[in-house]
Motif scaffolding. Structure first.
Motif, PDB file in Angstrom:
ATOM      1  N   ARG A 127      20.481  20.130  51.122  1.00  0.00           N
ATOM      2  CA  ARG A 127      20.767  20.115  52.509  1.00  0.00           C
ATOM      3  C   ARG A 127      21.970  19.140  52.968  1.00  0.00           C
ATOM      4  O   ARG A 127      21.913  18.187  52.565  1.00  0.00           O
ATOM      5  N   PRO A 128      23.134  19.501  53.566  1.00  0.00           N
ATOM      6  CA  PRO A 128      23.953  18.784  54.058  1.00  0.00           C
ATOM      7  C   PRO A 128      23.474  17.607  54.977  1.00  0.00           C
ATOM      8  O   PRO A 128      22.341  17.843  55.717  1.00  0.00           O
ATOM      9  N   ALA A 129      23.903  16.292  55.091  1.00  0.00           N
ATOM     10  CA  ALA A 129      23.719  15.154  55.615  1.00  0.00           C
ATOM     11  C   ALA A 129      23.540  15.523  57.378  1.00  0.00           C
ATOM     12  O   ALA A 129      24.338  16.095  57.668  1.00  0.00           O
ATOM     13  N   HIS A 130      22.281  15.310  57.849  1.00  0.00           N
ATOM     14  CA  HIS A 130      22.208  15.687  59.305  1.00  0.00           C
ATOM     15  C   HIS A 130      21.307  14.606  59.878  1.00  0.00           C
ATOM     16  O   HIS A 130      20.380  13.856  59.381  1.00  0.00           O
ATOM     17  N   HIS A 190      20.084  20.177  64.751  1.00  0.00           N
ATOM     18  CA  HIS A 190      20.531  19.026  64.162  1.00  0.00           C
ATOM     19  C   HIS A 190      21.973  18.691  64.449  1.00  0.00           C
ATOM     20  O   HIS A 190      22.626  19.438  65.016  1.00  0.00           O
ATOM     21  N   VAL A 191      22.307  17.679  64.232  1.00  0.00           N
ATOM     22  CA  VAL A 191      23.879  17.371  64.187  1.00  0.00           C
ATOM     23  C   VAL A 191      24.145  17.021  62.771  1.00  0.00           C
ATOM     24  O   VAL A 191      23.625  16.071  62.006  1.00  0.00           O
ATOM     25  N   PHE A 192      25.047  17.893  62.132  1.00  0.00           N
ATOM     26  CA  PHE A 192      25.557  17.551  60.669  1.00  0.00           C
ATOM     27  C   PHE A 192      26.841  16.788  60.613  1.00  0.00           C
ATOM     28  O   PHE A 192      27.747  16.828  61.467  1.00  0.00           O
ATOM     29  N   ARG A 193      26.713  15.959  59.354  1.00  0.00           N
ATOM     30  CA  ARG A 193      27.832  15.028  59.089  1.00  0.00           C
ATOM     31  C   ARG A 193      29.182  15.878  58.493  1.00  0.00           C
ATOM     32  O   ARG A 193      29.033  16.534  57.508  1.00  0.00           O
TER      33      ARG A 193
END
Ligand code: BEZ
Ligand code: FE
Length: 289
Positions: free
Chosen positions: A212-215, A231-234
């Motif tokens: 999963r991408p960083a969030h 979520h807020v993703f980086r």
């Protein structure tokens, strides 16, 4: 009906629901049977494959307990969770989009004041988060309760670590009169979902990665507004286009700005390199709210 054949069995099963006095249950089960039977026909499913499927679902059940929900992980990795979220939370224009809840939320997480460090000693570079909560007319939403939770620099949530005495990198905050809330935490990194169960085996067998991408997760609740789980993703993360649970929405990707030691808005506080994130949450008004 006695002469059940491969051609009339779907009809026969659905007919057995005729006496069901819950119309929604009847509709959902009839549709499930229709689609399951269509799947068996379309794939020409063999008995060995049917047995393998049963074995897989049995293992999924055995892996599930009060701490580990392998069925939800299965739903997540097959896109069923995100499809359900998307069709149940279609938002008015400009409202922040929802995404999957995930298995790592804890109710009753520790409460913090604005400006506090919610990291609790979790490993990672400092991240200063500055947010607003508004409604779709642009009015600030004061008094919103915000749950925040995230993985640390090793890619783990506190609840995945045996023997931790207290929660870390999670907490609840409240928006102030201007609808603002802010806190310090650690920079999240990309992490793999748990792969030591049948879902991990399915990903491996199909050539899929578990990342999963960083969030950072947020749940924003305010009187008169729809609860937002997102979520807020980086921005820049390598997995934004291949999130293993299909949770990314372009509107939820934001820059996590890196600052060299001794520069930028937190130059005096941060011991070394640090990051900042600004994000504005827009809540839709609840029907009748
Ligand atoms: C999460 O973001 O925490 C998550 C979501 C779905 C499956 C596993 C983890
Ligand atoms: Fe997560």
């Amino acid at each position: 009906m006695r002469n059940i054949t491969e051609h009339n069995i779907t009809e026969a099963v659905i007919a057995r629901f005729a006496a069901c006095d819950d119309p929604r249950l009847k509709e959902v089960l009839s549709s499930l049977v229709t689609h399951l039977h269509a799947f068996v026909r379309e794939t020409g499913l063999t008995e060995a494959e049917w047995a393998k499927g049963i074995e897989f679902l049995t293992a999924t059940g055995h892996k599930t307990d009060d701490k580990r929900q392998e069925f939800i992980l299965l739903s997540d990795t097959l896109g069923v969770s995100m499809l359900t979220v998307a069709q149940n939370h279609s938002k008015p224009a400009h409202a922040t989009e929802a995404t999957v809840f995930g298995p790592f939320h804890v109710s009753g997480a520790p409460g913090f004041d604005n400006g506090d460090d919610i990291g609790g000693g979790a490993p990672g570079e400092p991240l200063y988060v500055n947010c607003t909560v508004r409604d779709t007319d642009g009015n600030p939403v004061p008094g919103a309760t915000i749950d925040v939770w995230q993985a640390d620099d090793d890619g783990f949530y506190d609840v995945q670590l045996e023997g931790l005495a207290a929660h870390r990198a999670r907490g609840t905050l409240r928006s102030n009169e201007q609808g603002r809330f802010w806190f310090r935490t650690v920079l999240p990194v990309a992490y793999p979902i748990p792969t030591d169960g049948p879902v991990g085996a399915m990903l491996l067998a199909t050539g899929r990665h578990p990342w999963r991408p960083a969030h950072v997760h947020f749940m924003v609740q305010a009187r008169g507004c729809d609860t937002l789980i997102t979520h807020v993703f980086r921005d820049g993360d390598a997995y934004l286009d291949s999130d293993t649970v299909f949770g990314v929405r372009a509107s939820l990707v934001a820059p996590f700005v890196a600052h060299k030691a001794g520069t930028g808005p937190h130059a005096g506080e941060a011991p070394g390199r640090y990051h900042t994130l600004a994000f504005d949450f827009v809540l839709s008004r609840a029907v009748g709210g």
